[in-house]
Write a protein that holds these residues in place. Structure first.
Motif, PDB file in Angstrom:
ATOM      1  N   LEU A  32       0.179   5.603   8.149  1.00 33.64           N
ATOM      2  CA  LEU A  32      -1.129   6.208   8.233  1.00 33.64           C
ATOM      3  C   LEU A  32      -1.771   5.899   9.711  1.00 33.64           C
ATOM      4  N   VAL A  33      -1.995   4.793   9.741  1.00 31.73           N
ATOM      5  CA  VAL A  33      -2.800   4.119  10.871  1.00 31.73           C
ATOM      6  C   VAL A  33      -1.950   4.493  12.136  1.00 31.73           C
ATOM      7  N   LEU A  64       1.311   1.214  -1.260  1.00 33.38           N
ATOM      8  CA  LEU A  64       0.448   1.842  -0.449  1.00 33.38           C
ATOM      9  C   LEU A  64       0.045   1.233   0.936  1.00 33.38           C
ATOM     10  N   SER A  65       0.381  -0.111   0.808  1.00 31.13           N
ATOM     11  CA  SER A  65       0.120  -0.862   2.298  1.00 31.13           C
ATOM     12  C   SER A  65       1.084  -0.241   3.291  1.00 31.13           C
ATOM     13  N   LEU A  90      -6.891   7.002   0.742  1.00 31.33           N
ATOM     14  CA  LEU A  90      -5.981   5.848   0.493  1.00 31.33           C
ATOM     15  C   LEU A  90      -6.701   4.511   0.432  1.00 31.33           C
ATOM     16  N   GLY A  91      -8.115   4.464   0.928  1.00 33.89           N
ATOM     17  CA  GLY A  91      -8.611   3.215   0.631  1.00 33.89           C
ATOM     18  C   GLY A  91      -8.921   3.122  -1.009  1.00 33.89           C
ATOM     19  N   LEU A 149      -5.900   2.145  -2.825  1.00 34.02           N
ATOM     20  CA  LEU A 149      -5.510   0.829  -2.442  1.00 34.02           C
ATOM     21  C   LEU A 149      -6.454  -0.207  -3.482  1.00 34.02           C
ATOM     22  N   GLN A 199      -8.703  11.534   4.418  1.00 32.75           N
ATOM     23  CA  GLN A 199      -7.375  10.764   4.272  1.00 32.75           C
ATOM     24  C   GLN A 199      -7.671   9.027   4.115  1.00 32.75           C
ATOM     25  N   LEU A 200      -8.478   8.877   4.676  1.00 32.65           N
ATOM     26  CA  LEU A 200      -8.611   7.346   4.946  1.00 32.65           C
ATOM     27  C   LEU A 200      -9.349   6.834   3.625  1.00 32.65           C
ATOM     28  N   GLU A 211       2.039   2.970   2.988  1.00 29.77           N
ATOM     29  CA  GLU A 211       1.530   4.038   3.329  1.00 29.77           C
ATOM     30  C   GLU A 211       0.372   3.930   4.536  1.00 29.77           C
ATOM     31  N   GLN A 212      -0.451   2.858   4.123  1.00 30.42           N
ATOM     32  CA  GLN A 212      -1.424   2.684   5.232  1.00 30.42           C
ATOM     33  C   GLN A 212      -1.022   2.371   6.640  1.00 30.42           C
ATOM     34  N   ARG A 213       0.332   1.523   6.819  1.00 25.65           N
ATOM     35  CA  ARG A 213       0.560   1.226   8.191  1.00 25.65           C
ATOM     36  C   ARG A 213       1.025   2.442   8.904  1.00 25.65           C
TER      37      ARG A 213
END
Length: 119
Positions: free
Chosen positions: A95-96, A88-89, A69-70, A73, A65-66, A91-93
């Motif tokens: 997900l984290v 995506l930022s 997403l990376g 991004l 998953q990470l 989505e990143q927040r």
């Protein structure tokens, strides 16, 4: 044979040092001095790193998953796509935050401190 470092890094932080000593001694007893040295050199993880390890061991899909997403991004940044970067930022927040919740649950940490959450 499984890598003894897998067992070592899956252990609770309070058990780490004693288990490292035991695993190194077992390797020495088998006559594997290099393995004993490798195990003995293993550094105790921070609590945050241990929680991440616990989550990764419980859910092998986390790293995928990470990674996904990376990659998305990086592509958005390379293409200078502002809208995609913002999306995506966000989505990143999310997900984290979700992975942190799951990690704390997996590690049975019910009331993480602010410092631990930040780590």
């Amino acid at each position: 044979m499984a890598d003894p470092l897998d067992a070592l890094y899956a252990a609770k932080p309070d058990d780490f040092t004693a288990l490292r000593t035991e695993l190194a001694a077992q390797a020495k007893k088998r006559g594997d001095a290099e393995e004993a040295k490798r195990i003995g050199a293993a550094r105790k993880p921070t609590t945050a790193a241990w929680i991440v390890n616990a989550l990764a061991l419980a859910d092998r899909g986390v790293s995928g998953q990470l990674t996904d997403l990376g990659e998305r991004l990086r592509a958005a940044h390379a293409g200078m796509d502002g809208a995609q970067i913002r999306e995506l930022s966000s989505e990143q927040r999310h997900l984290v935050e979700e992975l942190a919740r799951r990690g704390f649950a997996e590690a049975k940490v019910s009331a993480p401190s602010a410092a631990l959450r930040e780590d």
